[in-house]
Design a protein around this motif. Structure first.
Motif, PDB file in Angstrom:
ATOM      1  N   LEU A  94       3.295   0.709   5.898  1.00 58.27           N
ATOM      2  CA  LEU A  94       4.213   1.456   6.756  1.00 58.27           C
ATOM      3  C   LEU A  94       5.609   0.842   6.705  1.00 58.27           C
ATOM      4  O   LEU A  94       6.596   1.541   6.465  1.00 58.27           O
ATOM      5  N   ALA A  95       5.699  -0.461   6.889  1.00 57.57           N
ATOM      6  CA  ALA A  95       6.994  -1.145   6.900  1.00 57.57           C
ATOM      7  C   ALA A  95       7.675  -1.110   5.536  1.00 57.57           C
ATOM      8  O   ALA A  95       8.902  -1.047   5.450  1.00 57.57           O
ATOM      9  N   GLN A  96       6.896  -1.131   4.469  1.00 56.64           N
ATOM     10  CA  GLN A  96       7.466  -1.191   3.121  1.00 56.64           C
ATOM     11  C   GLN A  96       7.546   0.181   2.434  1.00 56.64           C
ATOM     12  O   GLN A  96       7.876   0.278   1.261  1.00 56.64           O
ATOM     13  N   HIS A  97       7.205   1.242   3.162  1.00 55.30           N
ATOM     14  CA  HIS A  97       7.246   2.608   2.628  1.00 55.30           C
ATOM     15  C   HIS A  97       6.423   2.737   1.352  1.00 55.30           C
ATOM     16  O   HIS A  97       6.921   3.131   0.297  1.00 55.30           O
TER      17      HIS A  97
ATOM     18  N   ASP B  86      -6.083   8.662 -10.711  1.00 54.33           N
ATOM     19  CA  ASP B  86      -5.906   8.698  -9.262  1.00 54.33           C
ATOM     20  C   ASP B  86      -7.155   9.259  -8.594  1.00 54.33           C
ATOM     21  O   ASP B  86      -7.658  10.309  -8.972  1.00 54.33           O
ATOM     22  N   ALA B  87      -7.642   8.545  -7.573  1.00 52.00           N
ATOM     23  CA  ALA B  87      -8.785   9.017  -6.789  1.00 52.00           C
ATOM     24  C   ALA B  87      -8.364   9.338  -5.358  1.00 52.00           C
ATOM     25  O   ALA B  87      -9.209   9.504  -4.487  1.00 52.00           O
ATOM     26  N   GLY B  88      -7.060   9.406  -5.094  1.00 51.55           N
ATOM     27  CA  GLY B  88      -6.563   9.780  -3.781  1.00 51.55           C
ATOM     28  C   GLY B  88      -6.081   8.600  -2.960  1.00 51.55           C
ATOM     29  O   GLY B  88      -6.138   7.447  -3.385  1.00 51.55           O
ATOM     30  N   LYS B  89      -5.593   8.929  -1.766  1.00 54.36           N
ATOM     31  CA  LYS B  89      -5.076   7.897  -0.862  1.00 54.36           C
ATOM     32  C   LYS B  89      -6.214   7.041  -0.333  1.00 54.36           C
ATOM     33  O   LYS B  89      -7.294   7.552  -0.015  1.00 54.36           O
ATOM     34  N   LEU B  90      -5.970   5.760  -0.211  1.00 54.48           N
ATOM     35  CA  LEU B  90      -6.947   4.841   0.353  1.00 54.48           C
ATOM     36  C   LEU B  90      -7.351   5.278   1.754  1.00 54.48           C
ATOM     37  O   LEU B  90      -8.534   5.252   2.114  1.00 54.48           O
ATOM     38  N   SER B  91      -6.392   5.723   2.550  1.00 50.64           N
ATOM     39  CA  SER B  91      -6.684   6.106   3.934  1.00 50.64           C
ATOM     40  C   SER B  91      -7.643   7.292   4.035  1.00 50.64           C
ATOM     41  O   SER B  91      -8.301   7.468   5.059  1.00 50.64           O
ATOM     42  N   ASP B  92      -7.764   8.095   2.995  1.00 48.82           N
ATOM     43  CA  ASP B  92      -8.711   9.214   3.011  1.00 48.82           C
ATOM     44  C   ASP B  92     -10.159   8.747   2.983  1.00 48.82           C
ATOM     45  O   ASP B  92     -11.063   9.522   3.277  1.00 48.82           O
TER      46      ASP B  92
ATOM     47  N   TYR C  52     -11.350   6.167   4.837  1.00 47.79           N
ATOM     48  CA  TYR C  52     -11.688   5.402   6.036  1.00 47.79           C
ATOM     49  C   TYR C  52     -12.829   6.018   6.849  1.00 47.79           C
ATOM     50  O   TYR C  52     -13.535   5.314   7.532  1.00 47.79           O
ATOM     51  N   GLY C  53     -12.996   7.308   6.820  1.00 45.87           N
ATOM     52  CA  GLY C  53     -14.059   7.951   7.586  1.00 45.87           C
ATOM     53  C   GLY C  53     -14.004   9.459   7.419  1.00 45.87           C
ATOM     54  O   GLY C  53     -13.129   9.992   6.730  1.00 45.87           O
ATOM     55  N   ASP C  54     -14.937  10.151   8.066  1.00 44.01           N
ATOM     56  CA  ASP C  54     -15.064  11.598   7.902  1.00 44.01           C
ATOM     57  C   ASP C  54     -13.781  12.370   8.205  1.00 44.01           C
ATOM     58  O   ASP C  54     -13.453  13.333   7.528  1.00 44.01           O
ATOM     59  N   TYR C  55     -13.061  11.970   9.243  1.00 44.71           N
ATOM     60  CA  TYR C  55     -11.875  12.711   9.653  1.00 44.71           C
ATOM     61  C   TYR C  55     -10.567  12.051   9.228  1.00 44.71           C
ATOM     62  O   TYR C  55      -9.496  12.517   9.573  1.00 44.71           O
TER      63      TYR C  55
ATOM     64  N   ASP D 137      -0.058   7.184  11.340  1.00 44.56           N
ATOM     65  CA  ASP D 137      -1.075   6.673  12.262  1.00 44.56           C
ATOM     66  C   ASP D 137      -2.099   5.832  11.504  1.00 44.56           C
ATOM     67  O   ASP D 137      -2.468   4.740  11.933  1.00 44.56           O
ATOM     68  N   ALA D 138      -2.541   6.311  10.371  1.00 41.10           N
ATOM     69  CA  ALA D 138      -3.506   5.558   9.553  1.00 41.10           C
ATOM     70  C   ALA D 138      -2.878   4.256   9.053  1.00 41.10           C
ATOM     71  O   ALA D 138      -3.546   3.224   8.979  1.00 41.10           O
ATOM     72  N   LYS D 139      -1.590   4.293   8.736  1.00 38.78           N
ATOM     73  CA  LYS D 139      -0.913   3.100   8.230  1.00 38.78           C
ATOM     74  C   LYS D 139      -0.743   2.031   9.314  1.00 38.78           C
ATOM     75  O   LYS D 139      -0.692   0.850   9.010  1.00 38.78           O
ATOM     76  N   ARG D 140      -0.665   2.442  10.564  1.00 39.65           N
ATOM     77  CA  ARG D 140      -0.494   1.475  11.662  1.00 39.65           C
ATOM     78  C   ARG D 140      -1.748   0.645  11.896  1.00 39.65           C
ATOM     79  O   ARG D 140      -1.675  -0.427  12.472  1.00 39.65           O
TER      80      ARG D 140
END
Length: 93
Positions: free
Chosen positions: A56-59, A27-33, A35-38, A46-49
């Motif tokens: 988001l829809a499929q949990h 595991d290297a972490g969540k994909l959304s981490d 996306y950018g510095d913050y 919010d990131a999933k939207r």
């Protein structure tokens, strides 16, 4: 319905095999981490939207996994669980 990722919350280890060599992915972490510095500080939903994925829809919680054998990366979708399902995981079921 409140759901959470069992991998992000350390209730379960990421379990995935490399599509290239069949090795155990790490595991290297969540994909959304990534996306950018913050991005690690953004609310998860919010990131999933805004990521263009059906997570988001499929949990689902999409993680980046990498193979130490062949050094390739791939996305792995982890099914998020409810508190009832989490309790069952903790009880071994």
């Amino acid at each position: 319905m409140n759901v959470m990722c069992p991998v992000c919350n350390s209730f379960q280890a990421l379990q995935a095999a490399c599509r290239h060599c069949g090795g155990r992915m790490e595991d290297a972490g969540k994909l959304s981490d990534y996306y950018g510095d913050y991005s690690p500080y953004r609310p998860i939903d919010d990131a999933k939207r805004t990521n263009g994925l059906p997570d988001l829809a499929q949990h689902l919680c999409v993680h980046v996994a990498w193979c130490p054998s062949c050094r390739r990366e791939q996305r792995v979708a982890v099914r998020e669980v409810t508190d009832v399902e989490l309790y069952a995981l903790e009880q071994g079921g």
